[in-house]
Design an enzyme around this catalytic site. Structure first.
Site, PDB file in Angstrom:
ATOM      1  N   GLY A 239      -6.120   8.572   9.233  1.00 57.51           N
ATOM      2  CA  GLY A 239      -5.556   7.205   9.386  1.00 57.51           C
ATOM      3  C   GLY A 239      -6.252   6.111   9.920  1.00 57.51           C
ATOM      4  O   GLY A 239      -5.902   4.718   9.826  1.00 57.51           O
ATOM      5  N   GLY A 275     -10.915  10.305   7.404  1.00 63.99           N
ATOM      6  CA  GLY A 275     -11.679  10.100   6.272  1.00 63.99           C
ATOM      7  C   GLY A 275     -12.373   8.859   6.100  1.00 63.99           C
ATOM      8  O   GLY A 275     -13.640   8.674   6.434  1.00 63.99           O
ATOM      9  N   CYS A 342     -11.096  -5.107 -19.908  1.00 64.82           N
ATOM     10  CA  CYS A 342     -10.026  -5.741 -20.427  1.00 64.82           C
ATOM     11  C   CYS A 342      -8.676  -6.128 -19.848  1.00 64.82           C
ATOM     12  O   CYS A 342      -7.917  -5.554 -20.383  1.00 64.82           O
ATOM     13  CB  CYS A 342      -9.806  -5.695 -21.750  1.00 64.82           C
ATOM     14  SG  CYS A 342     -11.418  -5.192 -22.852  1.00 64.82           S
ATOM     15  N   TYR A 371     -12.726   6.158  -0.864  1.00 64.17           N
ATOM     16  CA  TYR A 371     -11.966   5.784  -1.931  1.00 64.17           C
ATOM     17  C   TYR A 371     -12.432   4.731  -2.931  1.00 64.17           C
ATOM     18  O   TYR A 371     -11.900   4.036  -3.338  1.00 64.17           O
ATOM     19  CB  TYR A 371     -10.560   5.312  -1.269  1.00 64.17           C
ATOM     20  CG  TYR A 371     -10.020   6.177  -0.349  1.00 64.17           C
ATOM     21  CD1 TYR A 371      -9.459   7.298  -0.672  1.00 64.17           C
ATOM     22  CD2 TYR A 371      -9.968   5.755   1.294  1.00 64.17           C
ATOM     23  CE1 TYR A 371      -8.779   8.112   0.221  1.00 64.17           C
ATOM     24  CE2 TYR A 371      -9.423   6.616   2.009  1.00 64.17           C
ATOM     25  CZ  TYR A 371      -9.080   7.732   1.692  1.00 64.17           C
ATOM     26  OH  TYR A 371      -8.445   8.693   2.527  1.00 64.17           O
TER      27      TYR A 371
HETATM   28  C1  LIG Z   1      -5.701  10.823   2.981  1.00 61.86           C
HETATM   29  C2  LIG Z   1      -5.177  11.717   3.986  1.00 61.86           C
HETATM   30  C3  LIG Z   1      -6.083  11.605   5.139  1.00 61.86           C
HETATM   31  C4  LIG Z   1      -7.293  10.859   5.289  1.00 61.86           C
HETATM   32  O1  LIG Z   1      -6.969   9.487   5.801  1.00 61.86           O
HETATM   33  P1  LIG Z   1      -8.066   8.221   6.062  1.00 61.86           P
HETATM   34  O2  LIG Z   1      -6.996   7.014   6.321  1.00 61.86           O
HETATM   35  O3  LIG Z   1      -9.077   8.184   5.038  1.00 61.86           O
HETATM   36  O4  LIG Z   1      -8.520   8.790   7.344  1.00 61.86           O
HETATM   37  C5  LIG Z   1      -5.880  12.627   6.157  1.00 61.86           C
HETATM   38  N1  LIG Z   1      -5.051  13.500   6.010  1.00 61.86           N
HETATM   39  C6  LIG Z   1      -4.169  13.494   4.975  1.00 61.86           C
HETATM   40  C7  LIG Z   1      -3.210  14.569   5.025  1.00 61.86           C
HETATM   41  C8  LIG Z   1      -4.293  12.758   3.789  1.00 61.86           C
HETATM   42  O5  LIG Z   1      -3.524  12.744   2.637  1.00 61.86           O
END
Ligand SMILES: *Cc1c(COP(=O)(O)O)cnc(C)c1O
Length: 418
Positions: A239, A275, A342, A371
């Site tokens: 996150g 991520g 479109c 993403y």
């Molecule tokens: C999407 C997700 C992440 C990664 O989130 P980021 O914001 O990209 O770091 C980690 N854990 C879970 C369970 C997720 O669904």
């Protein structure tokens, strides 16, 4: 922070002009910097120096095999949310014992596959899932190792679509039910309780929500200990946000400090699932200008990439910087950067000050590594675009451009339509 820089008014990825790659692979395409990817992974890992930790890269941010393999080779683990991601992760060389599996809707076949492969831990999101896990593990004489995903009810102050730790979100189990859940888990013969997990959202740009979530979990951890349910792992999810525009997210070091300070007295092994913070600024989307067009109220720059290639602007109103690949002067225009699809929602930038481009000029949509490609589709029968990785002065197409034949692969005509 990343390796996309100008030299003599030309955008480079590491040691290679982006324009050279565009001439070779055509547009649009995704471009990733190997040096940025490894540097971000290292920075995140090193930030937690002195703490026993497993960095489980969150596959869904970018599941390219090449990127997965890179992180596997750096000793990383993997956070998956589907059987498909498990398949990719194993193919890329992640050891099963470094894989954690999250998600509210794990199917029986996906659970069986993960049990068979022997993954480290299921992050369980409901009591029904817990029962199913117990059943499926019993069937093959194994014990499913689990953490319960607790919903700590903190506001991550991010876009509502990517807030996941509020009590009205579908994710996790609320703190009170979690205690009951752990008690239930303890009674199940084929379940082994390994840890506790939370993931409060994405693109979070302050440390406080993480700290608040951890405080809530700590209460639970102590309570569980009193109940004779000791834990081995604390999974804080992912996150951490990145800079797309003018955000000021904590650096990995600051983020780590916020967590580690508060972790001192619990002595659990830490799992993190970053991520976006690893891959987001390690990738760009390169597109070519097809047309310019002046409406009564607005000016449009129409490019060959669209919402099917990068949906974040349409889906979350996300901001991505737009840079010219070759700077041809200082004049700018205010325009909407739109694609050929479109839909009025098909845009990459709105009312944006961008270079005064002309037909065939190249534009780079920045911070598109997370993403981006993974959320792309073939809407309007637009083949998926290639992904390219640069290392120093060399590039490699890590996923080729799809063809028209790829678009219809698997389709067949029923005999009753002639
Ligand atoms: C999407 C997700 C992440 C990664 O989130 P980021 O914001 O990209 O770091 C980690 N854990 C879970 C369970 C997720 O669904």
């Amino acid at each position: 922070m990343h390796h996309f820089t100008y030299r003599n008014d030309e955008l480079y990825c590491e040691e290679l002009p982006v324009k050279i790659i565009a001439e070779s692979v055509g547009t649009p395409f995704y471009l990733y910097s190997h040096a940025t990817l490894s540097r971000h992974f290292h920075a995140f890992y090193d930030a937690f120096e002195g703490v026993e930790r497993l960095i489980c890269y969150s596959a869904k941010a970018n599941t390219s095999l090449a990127i997965l393999k890179l992180f596997a080779s750096m000793g990383g683990g993997l956070d998956i949310v589907s059987g498909g991601e498990l398949y990719r992760g194993l193919l890329a060389g992640f050891p099963p014992e470094k894989i954690v599996y999250s998600g509210v809707g794990k199917r029986v076949d996906e659970i069986d596959m993960a049990l068979e492969k022997g993954i480290l831990m299921f992050n369980v999101e409901s009591l029904e899932e817990l029962d199913l896990l117990n059943q499926r593990a019993g069937r093959i004489g194994k014990r499913a190792q689990v953490a319960l995903r607790v919903n700590p009810d903190v506001d991550p102050k991010t876009h509502p679509y990517i807030a996941t730790g509020l009590k009205n979100n579908k994710f996790g189990i609320d703190a009170e039910s979690a205690i009951e859940g752990y008690k239930a888990a303890k009674r199940l013969p084929n379940i082994r309780i390994l840890g506790i997990d939370c993931h409060i959202g994405s693109q979070i740009t302050e440390a406080k929500p993480f700290r608040d979530a951890l405080e809530n979990l700590k209460g639970l951890i102590h309570e569980l200990k009193r109940l004779g349910i000791p834990l081995e792992y604390l999974d804080m999810g992912g996150g951490l946000g990145i800079i797309y525009d003018d955000e000021t997210p904590p650096l990995p070091n600051e983020y780590a400090k916020a967590i580690v300070d508060s972790l001192k007295r619990i002595h659990l092994k830490l799992i993190l699932e970053p991520g976006r913070v690893i891959v987001g600024n390690a990738g760009i989307l390169v597109a070519k200008v097809l047309y310019r067009k002046k409406g009564k109220a607005k000016e449009f720059v129409i490019v060959d990439a669209a919402m099917n290639d990068l949906i974040r602007p349409s889906l979350y109103h996300a901001y991505h910087s737009v840079w010219p690949v070759v700077k041809a002067g200082t004049k700018t225009i205010i325009a909407d950067l739109v694609g050929p699809i479109c839909e009025s929602g098909d845009f990459l930038a709105l009312d944006r000050s961008i270079a005064d481009v002309k037909r065939d000029d190249l534009l780079a949509v920045m911070s598109a590594g997370a993403y981006g490609f993974v959320m792309s589709s073939t809407y309007c029968s637009r083949p998926r675009i290639p992904e390219v990785m640069v290392r120093k002065d060399r590039f490699h197409v890590i996923r080729e451009r799809e063809t028209h034949e790829d678009l219809v692969r698997g389709e067949s005509l029923p005999p009753f339509i002639t």
